[in-house]
Every structure is written in structure tokens, then in C-alpha cells.
Design an enzyme around this catalytic site. Structure first.
Site, PDB file in Angstrom:
ATOM      1  N   LYS A   1       0.840  -1.201   0.000  1.00 10.57           N
ATOM      2  CA  LYS A   1       0.000   0.000   0.000  1.00 10.57           C
ATOM      3  C   LYS A   1       0.877   1.253   0.000  1.00 10.57           C
ATOM      4  O   LYS A   1       1.519   1.577   0.996  1.00 10.57           O
ATOM      5  CB  LYS A   1      -0.911   0.056   1.240  1.00 10.57           C
ATOM      6  CG  LYS A   1      -1.958   1.168   1.080  1.00 10.57           C
ATOM      7  CD  LYS A   1      -2.611   1.593   2.372  1.00 10.57           C
ATOM      8  CE  LYS A   1      -1.888   2.700   3.081  1.00 10.57           C
ATOM      9  NZ  LYS A   1      -1.819   3.982   2.356  1.00 10.57           N
TER      10      LYS A   1
ATOM     11  N   GLU B   1      -1.377   7.541   0.428  1.00  8.21           N
ATOM     12  CA  GLU B   1      -2.558   7.968  -0.343  1.00  8.21           C
ATOM     13  C   GLU B   1      -2.245   9.093  -1.325  1.00  8.21           C
ATOM     14  O   GLU B   1      -2.871   9.204  -2.365  1.00  8.21           O
ATOM     15  CB  GLU B   1      -3.678   8.398   0.620  1.00  8.21           C
ATOM     16  CG  GLU B   1      -3.332   9.618   1.446  1.00  8.21           C
ATOM     17  CD  GLU B   1      -4.295   9.835   2.627  1.00  8.21           C
ATOM     18  OE1 GLU B   1      -4.557   8.878   3.346  1.00  8.21           O
ATOM     19  OE2 GLU B   1      -4.744  10.959   2.806  1.00  8.21           O
TER      20      GLU B   1
ATOM     21  N   GLY C   1       6.735   5.065   8.332  1.00  7.11           N
ATOM     22  CA  GLY C   1       5.861   6.216   8.497  1.00  7.11           C
ATOM     23  C   GLY C   1       6.161   6.930   9.796  1.00  7.11           C
ATOM     24  O   GLY C   1       7.227   6.741  10.399  1.00  7.11           O
ATOM     25  N   GLY C   2       5.218   7.732  10.242  1.00  4.44           N
ATOM     26  CA  GLY C   2       5.426   8.533  11.447  1.00  4.44           C
ATOM     27  C   GLY C   2       5.359   7.687  12.716  1.00  4.44           C
ATOM     28  O   GLY C   2       4.768   6.599  12.719  1.00  4.44           O
TER      29      GLY C   2
ATOM     30  N   GLU D   1       3.721   8.241  15.522  1.00  4.66           N
ATOM     31  CA  GLU D   1       2.364   8.061  16.057  1.00  4.66           C
ATOM     32  C   GLU D   1       1.619   6.984  15.278  1.00  4.66           C
ATOM     33  O   GLU D   1       0.901   6.173  15.853  1.00  4.66           O
ATOM     34  CB  GLU D   1       1.585   9.391  16.032  1.00  4.66           C
ATOM     35  CG  GLU D   1       2.018  10.362  17.129  1.00  4.66           C
ATOM     36  CD  GLU D   1       2.218   9.695  18.499  1.00  4.66           C
ATOM     37  OE1 GLU D   1       1.311   8.974  18.949  1.00  4.66           O
ATOM     38  OE2 GLU D   1       3.287   9.861  19.102  1.00  4.66           O
ATOM     39  N   THR D   2       1.789   6.967  13.948  1.00  5.09           N
ATOM     40  CA  THR D   2       1.146   5.905  13.157  1.00  5.09           C
ATOM     41  C   THR D   2       1.751   4.561  13.530  1.00  5.09           C
ATOM     42  O   THR D   2       1.029   3.551  13.601  1.00  5.09           O
ATOM     43  CB  THR D   2       1.315   6.160  11.645  1.00  5.09           C
ATOM     44  OG1 THR D   2       1.179   7.551  11.387  1.00  5.09           O
ATOM     45  CG2 THR D   2       0.286   5.412  10.842  1.00  5.09           C
ATOM     46  N   GLY D   3       3.041   4.542  13.782  1.00  7.61           N
ATOM     47  CA  GLY D   3       3.700   3.299  14.201  1.00  7.61           C
ATOM     48  C   GLY D   3       3.069   2.727  15.468  1.00  7.61           C
ATOM     49  O   GLY D   3       2.897   1.516  15.601  1.00  7.61           O
TER      50      GLY D   3
ATOM     51  N   GLU E   1       9.156  16.187  15.181  1.00 11.50           N
ATOM     52  CA  GLU E   1       9.526  16.006  13.776  1.00 11.50           C
ATOM     53  C   GLU E   1       8.646  16.899  12.900  1.00 11.50           C
ATOM     54  O   GLU E   1       7.426  16.762  12.911  1.00 11.50           O
ATOM     55  CB  GLU E   1       9.353  14.546  13.357  1.00 11.50           C
ATOM     56  CG  GLU E   1       9.901  14.301  11.969  1.00 11.50           C
ATOM     57  CD  GLU E   1       9.671  12.886  11.475  1.00 11.50           C
ATOM     58  OE1 GLU E   1       8.570  12.355  11.673  1.00 11.50           O
ATOM     59  OE2 GLU E   1      10.600  12.335  10.857  1.00 11.50           O
TER      60      GLU E   1
HETATM   61  P1  NDP Z   1       2.291   8.308   8.000  1.00 14.75           P
HETATM   62  O1  NDP Z   1       2.656   7.635   9.263  1.00 14.75           O
HETATM   63  O2  NDP Z   1       1.186   9.278   7.998  1.00 14.75           O
HETATM   64  O3  NDP Z   1       1.915   7.233   6.887  1.00 14.75           O
HETATM   65  C1  NDP Z   1       2.773   6.194   6.500  1.00 14.75           C
HETATM   66  C2  NDP Z   1       1.955   5.115   5.815  1.00 14.75           C
HETATM   67  O4  NDP Z   1       1.091   4.530   6.792  1.00 14.75           O
HETATM   68  C3  NDP Z   1       1.039   5.641   4.718  1.00 14.75           C
HETATM   69  O5  NDP Z   1       0.909   4.674   3.698  1.00 14.75           O
HETATM   70  C4  NDP Z   1      -0.264   5.816   5.460  1.00 14.75           C
HETATM   71  O6  NDP Z   1      -1.383   5.835   4.627  1.00 14.75           O
HETATM   72  C5  NDP Z   1      -0.260   4.607   6.366  1.00 14.75           C
HETATM   73  N1  NDP Z   1      -1.122   4.719   7.538  1.00 14.75           N
HETATM   74  C6  NDP Z   1      -1.618   5.827   8.127  1.00 14.75           C
HETATM   75  N2  NDP Z   1      -2.393   5.499   9.185  1.00 14.75           N
HETATM   76  C7  NDP Z   1      -2.376   4.141   9.272  1.00 14.75           C
HETATM   77  C8  NDP Z   1      -2.970   3.189  10.157  1.00 14.75           C
HETATM   78  N3  NDP Z   1      -3.732   3.559  11.162  1.00 14.75           N
HETATM   79  N4  NDP Z   1      -2.730   1.890   9.952  1.00 14.75           N
HETATM   80  C9  NDP Z   1      -1.930   1.487   8.944  1.00 14.75           C
HETATM   81  N5  NDP Z   1      -1.344   2.334   8.062  1.00 14.75           N
HETATM   82  C10 NDP Z   1      -1.562   3.641   8.224  1.00 14.75           C
HETATM   83  O7  NDP Z   1       3.626   8.937   7.469  1.00 14.75           O
HETATM   84  P2  NDP Z   1       3.822   9.878   6.210  1.00 14.75           P
HETATM   85  O8  NDP Z   1       3.296   9.209   4.974  1.00 14.75           O
HETATM   86  O9  NDP Z   1       3.337  11.227   6.567  1.00 14.75           O
HETATM   87  O10 NDP Z   1       5.409   9.839   6.081  1.00 14.75           O
HETATM   88  C11 NDP Z   1       6.218  10.606   6.863  1.00 14.75           C
HETATM   89  C12 NDP Z   1       6.767   9.834   8.038  1.00 14.75           C
HETATM   90  O11 NDP Z   1       7.485   8.684   7.601  1.00 14.75           O
HETATM   91  C13 NDP Z   1       7.766  10.650   8.826  1.00 14.75           C
HETATM   92  O12 NDP Z   1       7.517  10.546  10.201  1.00 14.75           O
HETATM   93  C14 NDP Z   1       9.095  10.001   8.486  1.00 14.75           C
HETATM   94  O13 NDP Z   1      10.065  10.181   9.471  1.00 14.75           O
HETATM   95  C15 NDP Z   1       8.730   8.579   8.292  1.00 14.75           C
HETATM   96  N6  NDP Z   1       9.740   7.913   7.479  1.00 14.75           N
HETATM   97  C16 NDP Z   1      10.619   7.054   8.097  1.00 14.75           C
HETATM   98  C17 NDP Z   1      11.628   6.455   7.369  1.00 14.75           C
HETATM   99  C18 NDP Z   1      12.597   5.515   8.026  1.00 14.75           C
HETATM  100  O14 NDP Z   1      13.296   4.813   7.298  1.00 14.75           O
HETATM  101  N7  NDP Z   1      12.701   5.468   9.344  1.00 14.75           N
HETATM  102  C19 NDP Z   1      11.798   6.721   5.930  1.00 14.75           C
HETATM  103  C20 NDP Z   1      10.813   7.637   5.399  1.00 14.75           C
HETATM  104  C21 NDP Z   1       9.832   8.208   6.159  1.00 14.75           C
HETATM  105  P3  NDP Z   1      -1.937   7.261   4.130  1.00 14.75           P
HETATM  106  O15 NDP Z   1      -0.811   7.983   3.538  1.00 14.75           O
HETATM  107  O16 NDP Z   1      -2.946   6.905   3.155  1.00 14.75           O
HETATM  108  O17 NDP Z   1      -2.492   7.906   5.361  1.00 14.75           O
END
Ligand code: NDP
Length: 493
Positions: free
Chosen positions: A178, A181, A233-234, A236-238, A389
Site C-alpha cells: 500500500k 494515499e 511512516g510517522g 504516532e502511526t507506528g 519532527e
Molecule cells: P504516515 O505515518 O502518515 O503514513 C505512512 C503510511 O502509513 C502511509 O501509507 C499511510 O497511509 C499509512 N497509515 C496511516 N495510518 C495508518 C494506520 N492507522 N494503519 C496502517 N497504516 C496507516 O507517514 P507519512 O506518509 O506522513 O510519512 C512521513 C513519516 O514517515 C515521517 O515521520 C518520516 O520520518 C517517516 N519515514 C521514516 C523512514 C525511516 O526509514 N525510518 C523513511 C521515510 C519516512 P496514508 O498515507 O494513506 O495515510
């Protein structure tokens, strides 16, 4: 009268077929603010369908009998396909997420290199024999973890998909991928290229669904049929991902999360190289980088001169149409993200001292794009702009007294993804390297990332590692096999 441009409409890729969702979403070009494509907004049911295809492919399809060499060749074919289509994919990446075209070209090369690396690694996955104190053969088998859900953010869309897809396929997993979005286009084009160019890949091994995190992402995370989630991802999402994993089937999970990485400069560092490294460390990819050097720590006696030198060099960061080859900074990914970054700049104006930037560029060419100037603050480490961040082109410059002070400030963060230290004194550098609580540490540089080397964070920056030999471990199970060689009964009773 204005004619309406026909937008390209994409579908989900499930079981080697294209399927629609009831809802759709317009994908926006962040430079113009105009839509460029329409993609499905997958529902839970759509995701469950993709998971079922991946499950079937893992449990029963010819994929089970693919040899390691065959899996490797699939990845080489994918890499070749990316290289042949690199110009098209790079342009789409730039149109979709706003990064300068030259950076997108690097991303496509890195995407292909990643697939090649894991293609080569497929044949190096093997167990071991263990010297147990018995008349027996004791060994381990390495097996694919099963159906893997791959959830990717928007800052390096196709490259970060490859970071997960490469090891998953090498290990023998099947996947539901996935993209974020906002930025699904290159991943969908990748799926199309796979369908057209790699017919030997059994159906259901690669599935791509597009949709939002709270619906489509959550459906993957909470599925009882998924064996592993690889998430970037972020933070908080983690946390949400971990909750979903805990309340479903306790699937395996790896998390690559956010950061607030310190870039540390001692007064004996070469001023020009160091100031250049400070700017590169934070402003590459509009600062939308997990490992961005968003806290610049400078030794007190150099501080004013250093910040001044950074400010002098700022005009080199040319904002512009990201398709122009001389553009060094494009728009942020979305209007929503621009608002978030601007909010932080406002917070910074109140709690810190603005040194440069902070505004939206006023030129006619840039007015529709989600641009913000690269922004430098002088701050302390307690300010919100130094703790949270921002994920944009905003940096907090913080003075420090000596080595101990630098380390204390550097480690005073909930994150632990990356860090860098700059000095000509190798003893000092190595002491700092040893005491930093971060998963990646650079010396006299910042940001190089190699597929051969592990990537991942300490503390709240994540669980597990991607890339390198460590990366494939996340997609493998270890089975212990014990073979008794003695023909005598156990003889206990
Ligand atoms: P998000 O955490 O918002 O989203 C990451 C992914 O998770 C997206 O595909 C998102 O979908 C999905 N997602 C959101 N909510 C949920 C949920 N409840 N359950 C499952 N999946 C979900 O991050 P961003 O896309 O805003 O990316 C930025 C973040 O990613 C930053 O915090 C950055 O530091 C981190 N990052 C970390 C890296 C690393 O290697 N450590 C590398 C690159 C980025 P959708 O977009 O549709 O909401």
C-alpha cells in the site's frame, strides 16, 4: 471555454488483474495544485480481497516451488524494468510528490540497485548446522514469513516500496503493497510494468492497493491472514500499527519511523564543507527525509560564524519547478503538509530566533505550488521545533559547549534514527560515534544511504532494520530441525 483534461485512471492490482474500488481519489501535482490522476480508494473489503490473493499464492500457487535462483531472477527482471523505464518513472515521481527531477532520477537508480541487491541475496539465504551435545544432526531452515503487508510513506514512494519488496520477494513471501494515499502513481506504474514484462511471476505474489491509512492501511495491519507488516511512516502511526498487531494475530512487524537527527559540528571542522553538509543534511528532498539533520548542533565559539555561513549559502537552494534540472527544492507534498510546516514556523517565531527563510515564495511561477522557503532558526533543545519532527525544510541550530554537552543534547530526544558528527579530530569523532544513541551515524558527511548497509532506528525511531543482510531477516522465519541419529530407544521409562 476551458476543456476538462482527461485524467489517467488507475486501478488496484490484485491477483494479476486490475480491480476498481467504489470510491476514488484525485491525485494532486503539488507544483500546480491540479489533479493528475484518479486512483481507487480501497475499502477494507478490497484489501481483504488482495490479502486473500496473496494468501492463496503463498499457500498453494507455483510460487511455493520457485527456487531461490528463480526468485532472484524475478528481482533482476524488476530492476531491469525500472532501469529501462527510469526516465518515465522519475518524471511521474516528481509530478506526484514534488521532489526535484534530479533527485527522482537518483531514487530510480537506487530502486533498481535495491532490487538487484536482494535479487543476488535470494540464493544466499541458508540455515546452519549446530553442534548439539547428542548423536544427532541439528540444523536450522530459513523460510519465508508468509504474506507480507508493505505500508509505505510519500517521501520516497517507489524507492521505499523497493526496500520492502526486494527482501520480501527474495525470501519467498507474497505481498500486499500500500503506497501513501498522496503518492501511489509510480507504484501502480511499477505493477503495470511487472504485469507486462514479467509473466512468469505467479498471480497473487504482488498485489497493490491504494487508499488511506486509517482504512486500507489498518485493514492490512489488522488482517488475520497477514503474517508480517513492514511499515514506514510517522512514530504516532507506528504506535497505531503496534496496537492493531497486538489486537489481531500478533503478526511480525518492522517499523521505520520518524527522527529528529542531530548534525554535530565541532569548531575544528572545515567551515565551508561543514556548512554545506549542514544545508544538505536538512534541505535535501525539501526536508521530507526521515533522517533529516533537523537539529544542527554547533560548538559555541563557531556558532555565529557557522549560522552566518549557512545563511550566506542559502540562495544556492533554488526553489522552482521540480521538473527543471537546476531546481534544488520543490514544493512540499500536499497543502495539508504545507499547513503543518507553516504552523511549526509560526511556533518557531515565538519560541526561537528566525535567521533565514520562513515565508512562502511570492513569485508568480511558484504561487500555486505548496512551497515554503528553507528556514533556519537559532534555538535551544527544549523548543518544540527542536523536539518534534517537522518533516519539512525547517532546522533548529543549537549551540553546545564541549563534547559532553554535545552528546547530552544530541541524545536528549525520543528519537534515535540517525546522527552525524563533523571534526578533524578522529578520537573525538569516534567517542561521539560510540556514545550516540542512533541507528545510523555519519562522520564528516550526512545522508549517504547504501543498500549494503542496515537502516533503522533506536528508541522511538523504530523496530528492526531494512536493507543489507539485516533487512532480509525481517521476512524470514527460522525453523529448528533436530534429526536423531541414534537407533536406541530414548530409554527414560
Ligand atoms: P504516515 O505515518 O502518515 O503514513 C505512512 C503510511 O502509513 C502511509 O501509507 C499511510 O497511509 C499509512 N497509515 C496511516 N495510518 C495508518 C494506520 N492507522 N494503519 C496502517 N497504516 C496507516 O507517514 P507519512 O506518509 O506522513 O510519512 C512521513 C513519516 O514517515 C515521517 O515521520 C518520516 O520520518 C517517516 N519515514 C521514516 C523512514 C525511516 O526509514 N525510518 C523513511 C521515510 C519516512 P496514508 O498515507 O494513506 O495515510
Amino acid at each position: 471555454m476551458k476543456t476538462k483534461v482527461q485524467l489517467k485512471t488507475y486501478k488496484n492490482y490484485v491477483n494479476n488483474q486490475w480491480s476498481t474500488s467504489k470510491k476514488t481519489r484525485e491525485i494532486i501535482n503539488p507544483f500546480t495544485g491540479n489533479p493528475i490522476a484518479i486512483v481507487p480508494e480501497a475499502s477494507k473489503k478490497d484489501v481483504d480481497g488482495a490479502v486473500a490473493a496473496a494468501r492463496e499464492a503463498f499457500d498453494r500457487s507455483p510460487w511455493r516451488d520457485f527456487t531461490a535462483q528463480q526468485r532472484g531472477r524475478i528481482l533482476f527482471a524488476m530492476a531491469d524494468m525500472v532501469r529501462k523505464n527510469a526516465a518515465m518513472l522519475a518524471e511521474l515521481e516528481t509530478l506526484n510528490c514534488g521532489k526535484p527531477i534530479v533527485e527522482s532520477e537518483f531514487d530510480m537508480n537506487d530502486t533498481a540497485s535495491c532490487l538487484e541487491y536482494f535479487g543476488g541475496l535470494a540464493t544466499k539465504i541458508h540455515g546452519e548446522t549446530l553442534p548439539v551435545p547428542d548423536n544427532a544432526l541439528n540444523m536450522t531452515l530459513r523460510e519465508p514469513v508468509g504474506v507480507a503487508g508493505l505500508i509505505v510513506p510519500w517521501n520516497y514512494p517507489l524507492m521505499l516500496a523497493a526496500w520492502k519488496l526486494g527482501p520480501a520477494i527474495a525470501a519467498g513471501c507474497t505481498v500486499v503493497l500500500k503506497p501513501a494515499e498522496q503518492t501511489p502513481i509510480t507504484t501502480l506504474e511499477f505493477a503495470r510494468l511487472v504485469q507486462e514484462n514479467i509473466p512468469e511471476l505467479p498471480k497473487g505474489v504482488l498485489n497493490v492497493v491504494t487508499g488511506d491509512g486509517p482504512t486500507a492501511g489498518r485493514a492490512i495491519v489488522e488482517s488475520m491472514q497477514v503474517d508480517k507488516v513492514a511499515f514506514t511512516g510517522g512514530t504516532e502511526t507506528g504506535r497505531e500499527v503496534l496496537k492493531g498487531v497486538a489486537t489481531s494475530n500478533l503478526k511480525k512487524v518492522s517499523l521505520e519511523l520518524g527522527g529528529k537527527s542531530p548534525n554535530i559540528f565541532f569548531s575544528d571542522a572545515d567551515l565551508d564543507a561543514a556548512a554545506d553538509g549542514a544545508l544538505f543534511g536538512i534541505f535535501i528532498n525539501q526536508g521530507e527525509v526521515c533522517s533529516a539533520g533537523s537539529r544542527i548542533l554547533v560548538q559555541q565559539d563557531l556558532f555565529k560564524k557557522f549560522v552566518g555561513r549557512m545563511k550566506e549559502m542559502m540562495p544556492r537552494i533554488v526553489l522552482g519547478n521540480p521538473l527543471n534540472r537546476d531546481t534544488k527544492m520543490g514544493p512540499l507534498v500536499s497543502e495539508e503538509h504545507l499547513e503543518k510546516v507553516q504552523d511549526y514556523i509560526e511556533i518557531g517565531r515565538k519560541e526561537a530566533k528566525l535567521v533565514a527563510g520562513g515565508r512562502r515564495p511570492s513569485s508568480k511561477e511558484l504561487k500555486n505550488g505548496y512551497f515554503v522557503e528553507p528556514t533556519i532558526f537559532e534555538s535551544d533543545n527544549q523548543a518544540r521545533i527542536a523536539r518534534e519532527e517537522i518533516f519539512g525544510p525547517v532546522v533548529a541550530c543549537i549551540p553546545f559547549k564541549d563534547e559532553d554537552d554535545a552528546l547530552q543534547i544530541a541524545n536528549d530526544t525520543p528519537y534515535g534514527l540517525a546522527a552525524a558528527v563533523w571534526s578533524r579530530d578522529i578520537f573525538k569523532c569516534l567517542r561521539i560515534v560510540k556514545n550516540l544513541r542512533a541507528g545510523i551515524v555519519w562522520v564528516n558527511t550526512m545522508q549517504p544511504c547504501y543498500v549494503e548497509s542496515p537502516w533503522g532506528g533506536y528508541k522511538q525511531s523504530g523496530h528492526g532494520r531494512e536493507l543489507s543482510l539485516h533487512g532480509i531477516e525481517e521476512f524470514l522465519e527460522t525453523k529448528q530441525v533436530h534429526i536423531n541419529l541414534s537407533e536406541r530407544p530414548i530409554g527414560w521409562y
